[in-house]
Write an enzyme that holds these catalytic residues in place. Sequence first.
Site, PDB file in Angstrom:
ATOM      1  CE  LYS A 244     -45.894  27.128  -0.573  1.00 28.92           C
ATOM      2  NZ  LYS A 244     -44.831  28.080  -0.356  1.00 28.92           N
ATOM      3  NE  ARG A 245     -49.350  18.946   6.618  1.00 27.60           N
ATOM      4  CZ  ARG A 245     -50.494  18.256   6.546  1.00 27.60           C
ATOM      5  NH1 ARG A 245     -50.501  17.027   6.087  1.00 27.60           N
ATOM      6  NH2 ARG A 245     -51.631  18.803   6.953  1.00 27.60           N
TER       7      ARG A 245
END
Length: 468
Positions: A244-245
Amino acid sequence: MEIRTRFAPSPTGNLHIGSARTALFAFLFARNKNGKFILRIEDTDKERSKPEFEKNIIESLKWLGINWDEGPYRQSERLDIYEKYTKKLLEENKAYYCFCSEEELEAQRQDQQSRGEAPKYVGTCRNLSKEEVEKKLKEKKSSVIRFKIEPEKIKFKDIIKGGAEFDMGLVGDMVIAKNLRQPLFALAGVIDDFEMNISHVIRGDDHFTNTPKQILLQRALGFPQPEYGHFPMILAPDRSKMSKRDGATAVSDFKKEGYLPEALINFIAFLGWNPGGTKEIYSTDELVKNFSLERVQKGGAIFNIQKLDYLSGFYIRQLPIGKLAEFCLPYLGEIKDMDYLEKIVSVYQERLKKLSEIKEFAGFFFNDIEYDGGLLKWKDMSDKEIEQSLENSKKILEKIENNNWNKKNLEDILMLEAEKEKDRGQLLWPLRAALTGQKASAGPFDVAAILGKEKTLERIKKAIELLD
């Protein structure tokens, strides 16, 4: 033959950027070949499938402009069809009921692993008599339906990856359904692809190893085999699995951030595909015209958020000011004076990479500003010098009539004064900081012109008081 592709998401989460790319590639391929693109919702997993996720998937596809010709079909509404074909496999002795418990299966796995073998089902229930099966079903003994896999080699040509071969002797009989009306992914997909006349299955290579199993099911059911094209996964900048980062997030999150759909489509299309040449900006129509599976790369595609920002900035700069102001509204709260907003937006249009940045860039136009007095300092100016500079600006601006209060006039007058200093920043930096309360912003002439005379003088006065 009519080209028919499909996108078949499971509504167990919002539409992910990787899934959006799957939909886009299948859509572009169908459109390029004057074919049809079908949307199918694979919602047979009752526990994880949620209506809100289906809604998100459909709305995200529409927002991106990935429009389907048929559907959305829902697997949950097609259980009679699956039952018919599952019964056929059972009746033709190509599938069977398996009553092995999870404990028994785990014991098998551990035994195989202890001998250095790859775990696979050993076929305990494969040859149960019809009477034994009926007895166990009557007793309501827990069961699944397995498909018989013979030890053979399956070969097929993948449009993207090339030739492929799988040794099915390593696999073991696979579970294809929980019961007659609850097929699992492999069986339901094969049946749907046949019933919907899908000619090409275009998907990520996380499904590559499912293909030989689905080919065996197609053969067992007498279905034609569609063509397959599996493209590589999206990778983080360091070539690891994307998290997600790194941007592994939902399309709706990008929308909320203020990326334009045209930018996101352009960006996603180039994640693993390139038409050749140096051109980077493509409309959807141009993507349709140029798209081909043969130009999809075999290596993983790198997710580069800077590239998305660049594309988004380009598309923002193409927007008419009125439209851009309208798009910025959700990030600024209730604003009634659209003329005022359009003036602000016009100053920042060249800088915006996504719409949400307008709040950070231009929030000071709508709210009172708070900042540390040190922000007013240019280089080694003393507080007294800063105060004198602000007083000077205040005196000059007080003399300008309201009907002459515009950017050009302000710039002409203030620049003339700034040139008298050894460094123009001594006049312009404290003034800009006093008006915006920000380290970086639009220039003082743009800002003062939009704020108006009264508010400009008010903020200069507040800055002077801050220094006292």
